[in-house]
Structure formats: structure tokens, C-alpha cells
Design a protein around this motif. Structure first.
Motif, PDB file in Angstrom:
ATOM      1  N   ILE A 153      -3.841   8.011   7.380  1.00 58.64           N
ATOM      2  CA  ILE A 153      -2.597   7.323   7.688  1.00 58.64           C
ATOM      3  C   ILE A 153      -1.534   7.881   6.756  1.00 58.64           C
ATOM      4  O   ILE A 153      -1.775   8.015   5.559  1.00 58.64           O
ATOM      5  N   ARG A 154      -0.402   8.232   7.292  1.00 56.98           N
ATOM      6  CA  ARG A 154       0.706   8.737   6.486  1.00 56.98           C
ATOM      7  C   ARG A 154       1.840   7.718   6.556  1.00 56.98           C
ATOM      8  O   ARG A 154       2.235   7.287   7.636  1.00 56.98           O
ATOM      9  N   ILE A 155       2.347   7.339   5.407  1.00 59.57           N
ATOM     10  CA  ILE A 155       3.473   6.414   5.317  1.00 59.57           C
ATOM     11  C   ILE A 155       4.643   7.196   4.753  1.00 59.57           C
ATOM     12  O   ILE A 155       4.545   7.782   3.672  1.00 59.57           O
ATOM     13  N   SER A 156       5.735   7.238   5.487  1.00 57.82           N
ATOM     14  CA  SER A 156       6.901   8.001   5.047  1.00 57.82           C
ATOM     15  C   SER A 156       8.117   7.094   4.905  1.00 57.82           C
ATOM     16  O   SER A 156       8.193   6.021   5.514  1.00 57.82           O
ATOM     17  N   PRO A 174       9.606   1.744   5.704  1.00 60.34           N
ATOM     18  CA  PRO A 174       8.619   2.827   5.791  1.00 60.34           C
ATOM     19  C   PRO A 174       8.070   2.958   7.214  1.00 60.34           C
ATOM     20  O   PRO A 174       7.970   1.973   7.937  1.00 60.34           O
ATOM     21  N   GLN A 175       7.720   4.188   7.586  1.00 61.90           N
ATOM     22  CA  GLN A 175       7.152   4.444   8.901  1.00 61.90           C
ATOM     23  C   GLN A 175       5.696   4.864   8.735  1.00 61.90           C
ATOM     24  O   GLN A 175       5.353   5.588   7.795  1.00 61.90           O
ATOM     25  N   ILE A 176       4.874   4.431   9.669  1.00 60.16           N
ATOM     26  CA  ILE A 176       3.443   4.729   9.630  1.00 60.16           C
ATOM     27  C   ILE A 176       3.109   5.713  10.746  1.00 60.16           C
ATOM     28  O   ILE A 176       3.538   5.537  11.887  1.00 60.16           O
TER      29      ILE A 176
END
Length: 142
Positions: A53-56, A64-66
Motif C-alpha cells: 500500500i502506498r500513501i502519498s 493523503p491518498q492511498i
């Protein structure tokens, strides 16, 4: 000084192909040497990015976007790490040079990075004391 040896991912590691028993044995022997020398803090392999999972944070102060894996830029991904505490950069390089090829097929890449220590970030005594307390709480009990 703490250093992280970051093992870069390969196509095989991203496909979830596990290492050979021979490589597992070689890595276990290497890890045993690190432990006996008193320099190992942690060592782990990571599952493929398909389960990641990348959180930006695309904008300052924004939500934040997942994003679920897999992530396509495999050359930038990591497959595992070893965290060591040594007396010098040269000693860290010596230990990294002794690590077996992490993928066993001549594709291994190890990136060696020094960990930022809290006093490099702040001189605030309260922050330093809290960091020391949290670090002690996170260490395994003997």
C-alpha cells in the motif's frame, strides 16, 4: 552510527519467487555473523509490492491518498533490509560487501544508507528525551 542495507527488488522478487534454500542458508550464516559481531539491529525480507500500500501526500496540507500495489517502477522498490549499528561508514561498507548476492542470480543490488540520528534533527531537550524513551520502549526485552 546506524546504516540500512536496502536490498533492491527484482522481477523475481516482485513475482513472489522465493529464494533458493542455498541462498536462505547463506543469508542465515551472514546474519549469524552480524549477530555475533554485535552489529545487527534488524533484518527482514519483504513481500512483493502487489500486496503493498502506498500513501502519498500530493499537496501540502491535503488529504493523503492511498494506492494499492503492485507498483510498476520495480527498480525503485525494495525486497528487504538489514539494519546495522557500526563505528564508521567504512565498517558499514565492509559488512555490505560481505552480504551474499541477495537474489542469488547476479541481479542483487544493495543500497547502503546512513540513518539520521535525532540530534541531527533537533537540539530540543524535550524532543531528545522523548525519542530516547520511545526508542527504549521499542527495544526487545532480554
Amino acid at each position: 552510527m546506524r546504516f540500512m542495507m536496502i536490498v533492491k527488488a527484482t522481477q523475481d522478487s516482485e513475482e513472489g519467487i522465493m529464494p533458493s534454500q542455498e541462498l536462505v542458508d547463506a543469508m542465515m550464516k551472514y546474519n549469524e555473523e552480524l549477530v555475533k559481531a554485535g552489529v545487527m539491529l534488524a533484518a527482514e525480507g519483504l513481500h512483493a509490492s502487489s500486496g503493498g500500500i502506498r500513501i502519498s501526500y500530493p499537496e501540502p496540507g491535503g488529504k493523503p491518498q492511498i494506492m494499492d500495489g503492485p507498483f510498476t517502477e520495480s527498480k525503485e522498490l525494495i525486497a528487504g533490509f538489514t539494519l546495522i549499528e557500526v563505528n564508521s561508514r567504512e565498517e558499514a561498507i565492509e559488512w555490505a560487501m560481505r552480504m551474499p548476492d541477495p537474489h542469488g542470480r547476479g541481479e542483487g543490488v544493495i543500497e547502503l544508507r546512513e540513518v539520521i540520528e535525532t540530534p541531527e534533527l533537533t537540539s530540543n531537550p524535550d524532543s531528545l528525551a522523548l525519542h530516547a524513551q520511545l526508542r527504549d520502549l521499542g527495544r526487545p526485552k532480554s
